[in-house]
Design a protein around this motif. Structure first.
Motif, short mmCIF file in Angstrom:
data_model
loop_
_atom_site.label_atom_id
_atom_site.label_comp_id
_atom_site.label_asym_id
_atom_site.label_seq_id
_atom_site.Cartn_x
_atom_site.Cartn_y
_atom_site.Cartn_z
N ASN B 299 0.81 -1.21 0.00
CA ASN B 299 0.00 0.00 0.00
C ASN B 299 0.84 1.26 0.00
OD1 ASN B 299 -2.68 -1.16 0.17
ND2 ASN B 299 -1.89 -1.94 2.11
N SER B 300 2.11 1.09 0.26
CA SER B 300 2.93 2.29 0.27
C SER B 300 4.33 1.98 -0.25
CB SER B 300 3.02 2.87 1.69
OG SER B 300 3.47 1.87 2.57
N ALA B 301 5.06 3.05 -0.58
CA ALA B 301 6.41 2.87 -1.07
C ALA B 301 7.29 3.97 -0.48
CB ALA B 301 6.43 2.96 -2.60
N VAL B 302 8.54 3.62 -0.26
CA VAL B 302 9.49 4.61 0.24
C VAL B 302 10.14 5.27 -0.98
CG1 VAL B 302 11.60 4.93 1.57
CG2 VAL B 302 9.88 3.27 2.32
N VAL B 303 10.28 6.60 -0.89
CA VAL B 303 10.78 7.35 -2.06
C VAL B 303 12.19 7.87 -1.78
CG1 VAL B 303 10.32 9.28 -3.59
CG2 VAL B 303 8.42 8.02 -2.56
N VAL B 304 13.06 7.73 -2.76
CA VAL B 304 14.44 8.21 -2.62
C VAL B 304 14.79 9.16 -3.77
CG1 VAL B 304 15.23 6.16 -1.39
CG2 VAL B 304 15.31 6.20 -3.89
N ASP B 305 15.85 9.94 -3.58
CA ASP B 305 16.28 10.82 -4.67
C ASP B 305 17.27 10.10 -5.57
OD1 ASP B 305 18.71 10.80 -3.45
OD2 ASP B 305 18.57 12.83 -2.62
N VAL B 306 17.87 10.86 -6.50
CA VAL B 306 18.75 10.22 -7.49
C VAL B 306 19.96 9.56 -6.85
CG1 VAL B 306 18.18 11.40 -9.62
CG2 VAL B 306 19.64 12.55 -7.93
N LYS B 309 19.14 8.63 -1.63
CA LYS B 309 18.94 9.11 -0.27
C LYS B 309 17.44 9.26 0.02
CE LYS B 309 23.40 11.30 0.33
NZ LYS B 309 24.05 9.96 0.31
N PHE B 310 17.08 9.00 1.26
CA PHE B 310 15.67 9.00 1.65
C PHE B 310 15.02 10.37 1.47
CE2 PHE B 310 12.56 9.75 5.09
CZ PHE B 310 11.60 8.84 4.68
N LYS B 311 13.82 10.37 0.86
CA LYS B 311 13.09 11.63 0.70
C LYS B 311 11.75 11.62 1.45
CE LYS B 311 13.63 14.61 -2.09
NZ LYS B 311 14.24 15.95 -2.09
#
Ligand SMILES: Nc1ncnc2c1ncn2[C@@H]1O[C@H](COP(=O)(O)OP(=O)(O)OP(=O)(O)O)[C@@H](O)[C@H]1O
Ligand SMILES: [Mg+2]
Lengths: 213, 392
Positions: B299-306, B309-311
């Motif tokens: 139901n969810s996802a963790v988002v990172v940058d290029v 690194k954690f965003k």
């Protein structure tokens, strides 16, 4: 006498006798089935009473057919109805007993699941209990049919035809060929009808109830 | 994959009605044995209540009193302020989903027929029944084409149990009673279904009463745990409260293997976190992201940058509410996610999880890349590992 010779001499009579015999069996098993289903369902509603009632009905079963037809003959006279009534009564019990056990043996948890879904008692009966008892009911019908085929031989005793006529005349005249000529078709008839019932059962049983049982 | 189901069902629920269940001094005896003893309990509308306790303590009986499968000897139960004595049993049961302990699928019916039993009793149209079956099967990842025409004996135990749950959900009942519905499932399927059910319940505002033997399961799912012993309620509390302050020695005993133990102090987040996390770059488009989540049943996802690194994080609901197709997820990213370092003490992390009431914490490596997440179930896993040693 060769088989061909026998058929040549008695063929027409034999076919007629098989027809009469089948009629007796078909009519009495049908009547027996209807009565047995109704009684079996009613009895399954009151298992406490049934535990006493069913063995009592079972005792009737042990009265020899000859005695029974004899008694009925005295009251009802020499009519086909006498034979039909006698055979129907005999046909009831195996079906009745199997219908009853088939229904009461349905897993309690399934009935509870059905009740939990909001089915009424009638719905549980028709959607769950009877479909699950179908296997048992069919073996009751098969048993009744096969018994009835042999009991119908007694019909000839009061001169009402069927394959028994061959047997009795054979006994009277000490003619072995006639005895076998009546007994053998009766046996074959029983086997064929049994297979026919298996076939029907196989056709209407859902896949989920086949195998593993 | 939860989506179809949720949207349709939202419309069907009448939100004006409340479904609070109140037991008042309820007793049930078999012969002279009291199996439910003067029980009083309030279950709030939309609450997820777990009944737990040793075998034979009266959980199933307590449950079955609600849908009148068992008649009580004393006391009253009311639903929505109506005494159930005054509600027709058959009508009542069609509004209360029920998953029985023995699964109890009807062997003479196909899966489709089994699921649509209640909708048919409710006289739904054929199309509506069919559509409902499709939605529900999709929900548990059992495609219609493959499964609908099968019979129960052609399914695995776990699949049968899923169908049992679906059958209870099918009539869109506001109340669902579940008697150890996941008992026969392997741990992975079990956890998946637990998560699904939890999401479903939060979203749909269903009142669920769930019986289990298993404290892990209780802690994972419950808003409120009701601990029973010998027909009596010993404690009603939130999972955290029960773990921290068991009200009775019987409870501490039962929890034994699960309560916080001093030996657990040296565990760190690295030991207890879930490593299987869906990580997506912030440049991903919303639709792609939804597709990924569906595929992984998350139901969810963790988002990172290029630079990995954690965003922040996105949830499927979030995307559905605010996202526009073709947009990058960086636009709707939730950056207010609680994080912990991988070296943080596990107990500290759990305290934080409980305090912040977050669904999960994101565990970060020293370089701010994502290492994993910590959820309620990591907590029980940790507690178990303290007593039993490393799991498996
Ligand atoms: N029909 C019955 N007749 C007599 N005693 C019963 C009946 N049903 C249940 N009991 C008894 O009532 C008590 C409570 O049963 P119940 O099924 O509610 O327990 P439970 O907590 O659900 O147990 P489990 O976790 O094993 O499912 C048990 O001691 C059981 O033996
Ligand atoms: Mg139980």
């Amino acid at each position: 006498m060769s088989i061909l010779g026998f058929l040549d001499k008695y063929g027409d009579k034999l076919i007629k006798a098989i027809g009469v015999h089948l009629q007796y069996v078909f009519i009495s098993v049908t009547i027996g089935l209807v009565i047995a289903l109704i009684l079996g369902i009613l009895l399954s509603r009151v298992p406490k009473i049934s535990k006493i009632v069913i063995p009592i009905i079972g005792v009737f079963q042990t009265i020899p057919g000859l005695v029974f037809i004899g008694v009925l003959f005295i009251y009802l006279g020499m009519k086909p109805i006498t034979v039909i009534i006698a055979l129907s009564i005999y046909a009831i019990f195996p079906i009745l007993k199997n219908t009853y056990t088939g229904i009461v043996n349905v897993d309690e948890s399934l009935k509870e699941a059905a009740r939990g879904c909001g089915m009424s008692n009638v719905q549980i009966l028709f959607k769950i209990e009877l479909p699950l008892a179908m296997g048992a009911i069919f073996s009751g019908v098969r048993m009744s049919t096969i018994y009835t085929v042999s009991w119908a031989v007694l019909a000839a005793m009061i001169g009402l035809g069927g394959l028994g006529e061959f047997v009795y005349r054979g006994i009277d005249t000490n003619n072995k060929v006639l005895i076998i000529g009546g007994a053998l078709p009766a046996a074959i008839l029983a086997i064929i009808l049994g297979l026919f019932i298996d076939f029907i059962q196989n056709r209407i049983t859902p896949r989920g109830l086949k195998g593993g049982k | 994959m939860v989506s179809v189901f949720l949207e349709n069902e939202n419309d069907a629920i009448d939100r004006e009605e409340l479904y609070m269940i109140v037991y008042e001094n309820v007793s049930k005896k078999y012969n002279d044995v009291t199996v439910v003893d003067n029980l009083s309990l309030t279950i709030n509308d939309g609450e997820f209540v777990v009944l737990i306790g040793p075998s034979g303590c009266g959980k199933t009986t307590t449950l079955k009193l609600i849908n009148k499968l068992i008649k009580m000897d004393e006391g009253t139960i009311s639903i929505d302020d109506k005494n159930i004595m005054n509600i027709d049993a058959v009508e009542l049961r069609r509004k209360i989903g029920y998953v029985i302990q023995q699964i109890g699928l009807f062997p003479n019916m196909t899966i489709e027929e089994n699921i649509s039993v209640v909708p048919k009793l409710l006289k739904w149209s054929k199309e509506k029944c069919h559509q409902r079956v499709c939605e529900l099967l999709e929900l548990v990842n059992m495609p219609y084409e493959e499964n609908a025409k099968k019979y129960p004996n052609e399914l695995s135990g776990g699949q049968q149990q899923r169908i049992g749950v679906l059958r209870a959900l099918a009539g869109e009942p506001p109340i669902i009673l579940m008697d150890e519905p996941f008992g026969a499932l392997d741990p992975i399927t079990r956890e998946n279904l637990q998560d699904e059910l939890k999401v479903l319940q939060k979203k749909l505002h269903k009142t669920i009463i769930f019986v289990t033997h298993d404290m892990d399961e209780a802690v994972n799912m419950a808003d409120k745990i009701v601990f029973m012993s010998k027909g009596k309620v010993l404690q009603v509390a939130s999972p955290e409260e029960m773990l921290n302050k068991p009200a009775d020695p019987i409870i501490s005993n039962f929890l034994g293997k699960l309560s916080f133990s001093p030996n657990g102090n040296d565990l760190t987040c690295a030991d207890v976190m879930k490593k299987k996390v869906l990580i997506v770059p912030e440049t991903k488009k919303t639709l792609e992201c939804v597709a990924l989540m569906k595929k992984r049943e998350l139901n969810s996802a963790v988002v990172v940058d290029v630079n990995d690194k954690f965003k922040g994080a996105v949830t499927i609901e979030n995307i559905r509410e605010h996202g526009k197709p073709g947009e990058m997820i960086s636009k709707i990213l939730d950056t207010q996610i609680e994080t912990v370092m991988i070296t943080t003490n596990a107990k500290e992390a759990f305290d934080k999880l409980i305090e912040t009431k977050a669904d999960y914490l994101v565990v970060l490596d020293r370089d701010k890349t994502v290492a994993g997440i910590i959820t309620g179930s990591s907590m029980t896993k940790a507690l178990a590992s303290v007593v039993w040693g490393e799991e498996n």
